[in-house]
Design an enzyme around this catalytic site. Structure first.
Site, PDB file in Angstrom:
ATOM      1  N   ASP A   1      -1.337  -9.701  -0.500  1.00  0.00           N
ATOM      2  CA  ASP A   1      -0.473  -8.785  -1.250  1.00  0.00           C
ATOM      3  C   ASP A   1      -1.315  -7.973  -2.228  1.00  0.00           C
ATOM      4  O   ASP A   1      -1.204  -8.120  -3.438  1.00  0.00           O
ATOM      5  CB  ASP A   1       0.619  -9.573  -1.981  1.00  0.00           C
ATOM      6  CG  ASP A   1       1.604  -8.642  -2.683  1.00  0.00           C
ATOM      7  OD1 ASP A   1       1.700  -7.459  -2.278  1.00  0.00           O
ATOM      8  OD2 ASP A   1       2.254  -9.093  -3.643  1.00  0.00           O
TER       9      ASP A   1
ATOM     10  N   GLU B   1       0.818  -2.467   4.091  1.00  0.00           N
ATOM     11  CA  GLU B   1       1.436  -1.151   3.907  1.00  0.00           C
ATOM     12  C   GLU B   1       2.943  -1.274   4.166  1.00  0.00           C
ATOM     13  O   GLU B   1       3.413  -2.262   4.724  1.00  0.00           O
ATOM     14  CB  GLU B   1       0.805  -0.128   4.882  1.00  0.00           C
ATOM     15  CG  GLU B   1       1.214   1.312   4.582  1.00  0.00           C
ATOM     16  CD  GLU B   1       0.226   2.348   5.160  1.00  0.00           C
ATOM     17  OE1 GLU B   1      -0.779   1.955   5.755  1.00  0.00           O
ATOM     18  OE2 GLU B   1       0.506   3.555   4.985  1.00  0.00           O
TER      19      GLU B   1
ATOM     20  N   HIS C   1       0.848  -1.207   0.000  1.00  0.00           N
ATOM     21  CA  HIS C   1       0.000   0.000   0.000  1.00  0.00           C
ATOM     22  C   HIS C   1       0.883   1.256   0.000  1.00  0.00           C
ATOM     23  O   HIS C   1       1.609   1.512   0.967  1.00  0.00           O
ATOM     24  CB  HIS C   1      -0.871  -0.044   1.260  1.00  0.00           C
ATOM     25  CG  HIS C   1      -1.851   1.086   1.395  1.00  0.00           C
ATOM     26  ND1 HIS C   1      -3.079   1.090   0.768  1.00  0.00           N
ATOM     27  CD2 HIS C   1      -1.803   2.239   2.105  1.00  0.00           C
ATOM     28  CE1 HIS C   1      -3.747   2.189   1.095  1.00  0.00           C
ATOM     29  NE2 HIS C   1      -2.987   2.917   1.904  1.00  0.00           N
TER      30      HIS C   1
HETATM   31  O1  9MR Z   1      -3.663   5.080   3.113  1.00  0.00           O
HETATM   32  C1  9MR Z   1      -3.934   5.157   4.497  1.00  0.00           C
HETATM   33  C2  9MR Z   1      -2.895   4.389   5.253  1.00  0.00           C
HETATM   34  O2  9MR Z   1      -1.641   5.003   5.096  1.00  0.00           O
HETATM   35  C3  9MR Z   1      -3.262   4.267   6.701  1.00  0.00           C
HETATM   36  O3  9MR Z   1      -2.398   3.370   7.354  1.00  0.00           O
HETATM   37  C4  9MR Z   1      -4.690   3.797   6.854  1.00  0.00           C
HETATM   38  C5  9MR Z   1      -5.152   3.765   8.287  1.00  0.00           C
HETATM   39  O4  9MR Z   1      -4.996   4.971   8.920  1.00  0.00           O
HETATM   40  O5  9MR Z   1      -5.583   4.610   6.132  1.00  0.00           O
HETATM   41  C6  9MR Z   1      -5.312   4.638   4.753  1.00  0.00           C
HETATM   42  O6  9MR Z   1      -6.175   5.544   4.139  1.00  0.00           O
HETATM   43  C7  9MR Z   1      -7.501   5.108   3.920  1.00  0.00           C
HETATM   44  C8  9MR Z   1      -8.428   5.727   4.939  1.00  0.00           C
HETATM   45  O7  9MR Z   1      -8.143   5.278   6.230  1.00  0.00           O
HETATM   46  C9  9MR Z   1      -9.874   5.469   4.607  1.00  0.00           C
HETATM   47  N1  9MR Z   1     -10.161   5.894   3.259  1.00  0.00           N
HETATM   48  C10 9MR Z   1      -9.344   5.246   2.257  1.00  0.00           C
HETATM   49  C11 9MR Z   1      -7.878   5.555   2.501  1.00  0.00           C
HETATM   50  C12 9MR Z   1      -7.007   4.916   1.444  1.00  0.00           C
HETATM   51  O8  9MR Z   1      -7.163   3.534   1.405  1.00  0.00           O
HETATM   52  O1  9MR Z   2       1.595   1.074  12.734  1.00  0.00           O
HETATM   53  C1  9MR Z   2       0.356   1.616  13.171  1.00  0.00           C
HETATM   54  C2  9MR Z   2      -0.423   0.550  13.867  1.00  0.00           C
HETATM   55  O2  9MR Z   2       0.245   0.161  15.050  1.00  0.00           O
HETATM   56  C3  9MR Z   2      -1.823   1.023  14.172  1.00  0.00           C
HETATM   57  O3  9MR Z   2      -2.566  -0.062  14.680  1.00  0.00           O
HETATM   58  C4  9MR Z   2      -2.466   1.596  12.912  1.00  0.00           C
HETATM   59  C5  9MR Z   2      -3.865   2.149  13.142  1.00  0.00           C
HETATM   60  O4  9MR Z   2      -3.818   3.222  14.010  1.00  0.00           O
HETATM   61  O5  9MR Z   2      -1.678   2.631  12.407  1.00  0.00           O
HETATM   62  C6  9MR Z   2      -0.407   2.182  11.999  1.00  0.00           C
HETATM   63  O6  9MR Z   2       0.317   3.253  11.518  1.00  0.00           O
HETATM   64  C7  9MR Z   2      -0.108   3.817  10.296  1.00  0.00           C
HETATM   65  C8  9MR Z   2      -0.369   5.273  10.585  1.00  0.00           C
HETATM   66  O7  9MR Z   2      -1.490   5.396  11.420  1.00  0.00           O
HETATM   67  C9  9MR Z   2      -0.548   6.102   9.324  1.00  0.00           C
HETATM   68  N1  9MR Z   2       0.549   5.878   8.422  1.00  0.00           N
HETATM   69  C10 9MR Z   2       0.697   4.484   8.075  1.00  0.00           C
HETATM   70  C11 9MR Z   2       0.995   3.660   9.284  1.00  0.00           C
HETATM   71  C12 9MR Z   2       1.235   2.197   8.919  1.00  0.00           C
HETATM   72  O8  9MR Z   2       0.071   1.554   8.509  1.00  0.00           O
END
Ligand code: 9MR
Ligand code: 9MR
EC number: 3.2.1.4
Length: 620
Positions: A591, A600, A543
């Site tokens: 994946d 991600e 991601h």
């Molecule tokens: O792309 C975002 C990712 O980096 C974060 O880890 C995740 C959780 O916070 O959120 C992703 O963004 C999504 C959002 O939470 C909800 N709308 C769709 C976004 C893209 O998939």
């Molecule tokens: O790594 C983070 C994980 O421990 C949490 O459960 C999750 C939801 O809060 O968020 C992860 O971190 C994301 C961050 O919120 C936004 N950027 C992408 C990070 C990796 O997914």
């Protein structure tokens, strides 16, 4: 209970339906044709439906390979209760070694029935080895001494490619990965050269350019940045103690600063440290010395969004005690490690660290709220005793001053017998980092106390080894530990094993650290190498808003050396919810670019991968 408030990795509470369906899975397993077959071509199946479960009798190996002087073990999925013959073949098909498996039986994390193959005593080297058991053949792998040199460089270079505020050069990253600078005040970007606060937090704008994008998103979060840069710099400091600083020295990485006489890994770290210090509230403003918790878009952008095309407003979010202490820890470490290379920068780091520490003491309870997750992650943390301990340990190791020593010795994270947890440390739980600093960096603690701190690291490593010994895949993570970013937790525990090796020179800890890499590189329930470009069946659709090939063929896949978050039984994104219901914890991975809760990339996961790869690449 010495530590009633010991934090656990965020997401742990979501890992509930752990064993649901685990047994059913054994019966129901079926892999898409070719997905796990030994002849599946490397990286040639762009977005074929990924395997959600291993073939019923797969032979799972580290798909990169094994070190000649390291452990060499594989896992075979088989319901047989009798030992099975195995055969190791070289590239020409000749038998190199043979033996019989050890029956391990039911493995809770994978929901599989496992046998172990141990060919550690084989001393040959080469490429294209395979392991055959019960008519099933593994992916091919190497046995060679320089196995991890490429991964060390690639996992470190991930950070260059995540840089904000600087063009990514084709000459360094390759043409497919080149892009203009992101978030440098050039339209349509609306940051990061003069970023205002969210409403009510401040009445001025700050220049917070630079640093690394956190992950697949373009947010920049001080707690996670502080942890990731600390791990990169810690990796250098450890390598230096081991006599291997040159391997991370100048002109060893693909960074623009190569040739400046300063170790490249420190150049990379400085890119983040400069950003972290820009996040510190300047003198004369309310809460001076604290760090803003994060800067990110006002609303989530979609995928793909190239960094330079992000048109969302950027905002600074309220300062937090946790961010302030992460800055203090990373900047104090900077002051010590950069001193021989750039005294002026080191002095600036120390000044920042001292001011951050003082500001945290004056504002000891300013949490970052879990609810603040629109447009960026929350990175919330309500227990900061562990951050106080980590920052104090770094400040003490750097300065030797009594006030920091007293903060160390009076911390409940110091007096407790154990602060390591089975699930590993994290941006939310940093107590173990304080122990690691004090155990490895010379400091003035009384000898008996130092011995106790060191023994606590070693006993944590022993606990991780015993977890590994009870499992089919030798993972330093319990079956209930498969949370968001589990690969980061696994890798972090691998670094604890490696530190125990440094402290004791006992081979079993090195073996544990190396077997941690085996897990990440394919010896797991899915036969999945989680690292882009490393292994026959490697993740490639992580991601990411720029490396978004799965959504836009004109964009690249993530570059080699990028690690996926990994199996997450919490199923916290729509793709995982649709495709992975009933998965065994260690099999909850897909994946697919849409699965941000399993697939991600993130700086705090690549940092321990780089740390471990650097450790594994050292020889002699
Ligand atoms: O792309 C975002 C990712 O980096 C974060 O880890 C995740 C959780 O916070 O959120 C992703 O963004 C999504 C959002 O939470 C909800 N709308 C769709 C976004 C893209 O998939
Ligand atoms: O790594 C983070 C994980 O421990 C949490 O459960 C999750 C939801 O809060 O968020 C992860 O971190 C994301 C961050 O919120 C936004 N950027 C992408 C990070 C990796 O997914």
């Amino acid at each position: 209970m010495p530590l009633p408030l010991l934090p656990r990795p965020r997401g742990a509470r979501a890992a509930t339906a752990l064993f649901t369906g685990a047994l059913l899975l054994i019966a129901a397993q079926s892999a898409p044709a070719g997905a796990d077959s030994p002849t599946a071509p490397a990286a040639a199946t762009p977005s074929a439906a990924p395997s959600a479960s291993a073939a019923p009798s797969a032979v799972q190996v580290n798909q990169l390979g094994y070190l000649p002087d390291g452990p060499k073990r594989a896992t075979v999925v088989s319901a047989s209760t009798a030992a099975l013959p195995w055969r190791l073949r070289d590239a020409a098909g000749r038998t190199a070694a043979s033996g019989t498996t050890t029956v391990r039986g039911a493995d809770a994390a994978s929901g599989q029935s496992a046998h172990l193959v141990d060919f550690s005593s084989y001393q040959g080297t080469g490429t294209g080895y395979t392991l055959t058991v019960d008519g099933r053949t593994s992916h091919p792998f190497d046995i060679r001494a320089n196995l991890y040199e490429g991964l060390r460089a690639d996992a470190m270079s991930f950070f260059y490619q995540q840089r904000s505020g600087i063009p990514i050069e084709a000459s360094l990253a390759g043409a497919a990965y080149a892009r203009p600078a992101g978030h440098l005040g050039v339209a349509p970007n609306r940051g990061d050269t003069a970023v205002p606060c969210v409403s009510g937090v401040c009445d001025y704008a700050r220049d917070v350019r630079g640093g690394w994008y956190d992950a697949g998103d373009q947010g920049k979060y001080v707690v996670n940045g502080g942890l990731a840069v600390w791990q990169l710099v810690n990796s250098f400091e450890r390598a230096k103690r081991a006599g291997h600083a040159a391997a991370l020295g100048d002109s060893t990485l693909r960074v623009p600063e190569r040739g400046n006489g300063i170790p490249d890994v420190l150049d990379e770290g400085r890119w983040e440290l400069e950003f972290l210090m820009r996040m510190q509230i300047p003198a004369g403003k309310p809460r001076a010395g604290m760090a803003f918790h994060k800067v990110h878009d006002a609303a989530w952008t979609g995928l793909p969004t190239r960094p330079e095309q992000d048109a969302e407003p950027r905002e600074l979010h309220a300062p937090s005690t946790a961010a302030t202490l992460n800055l203090a820890a990373a900047a104090a470490q900077c002051a010590r490690v950069y001193a021989p290379y750039d005294a002026a920068f080191a002095a600036r780091c120390l000044d920042s660290a001292r001011r951050a520490w003082a500001a945290a003491r004056a504002n000891p309870d300013v949490p970052a709220p879990a609810s603040d997750s629109t447009g960026g992650g929350a990175y919330d943390d309500s227990e900061v005793g562990d951050e106080f301990y980590w920052a104090a340990a770094e400040l003490y190791a750097t300065t030797g001053e009594a006030r920091y020593r007293d903060a160390v010795t009076s911390s409940p994270y110091h007096t407790a017998s154990d602060v390591f947890t089975p699930n590993g440390f994290s941006w939310q739980g940093t107590g173990p980092l304080g122990r690691i600093v004090l155990a490895t960096v010379p400091n003035g603690l009384p000898a008996a106390d130092l011995a106790r701190v060191r023994a606590s690291v070693v006993s944590a490593a022993d606990a991780r080894l015993s977890t590994m010994a009870g499992q089919g895949y030798a993972v330093p993570l319990p079956a209930d530990g498969y949370v968001w970013g589990s690969n980061g937790q696994v890798a972090n525990n691998g670094t604890v094993l490696a530190v125990a090796y440094e402290l004791t020179k006992q081979r079993r800890y090195r073996a544990g650290a190396l077997e941690t890499l085996d897990y990440l590189l394919g010896r797991n329930a899915l036969g999945q190498s989680y690292v882009t470009g490393y292994g026959e069946h490697a993740s490639q659709n992580q991601h990411h808003r720029f490396w978004a090939h799965q959504y836009d063929a004109s964009l690249p896949n993530p570059p080699a050396g990028s690690i996926a978050g990994g199996a997450n039984s919490g199923l916290q994104d729509p793709v995982a919810q649709e495709k992975l219901p009933g998965c065994a914890p260690a099999a909850c991975y897909i994946d697919d670019i849409g699965s941000y809760s399993t697939n991600e990339v993130a700086i705090n996961w690549n940092a321990p991968l780089a740390w471990l790869a650097a450790f594994a690449a050292e020889r002699g």
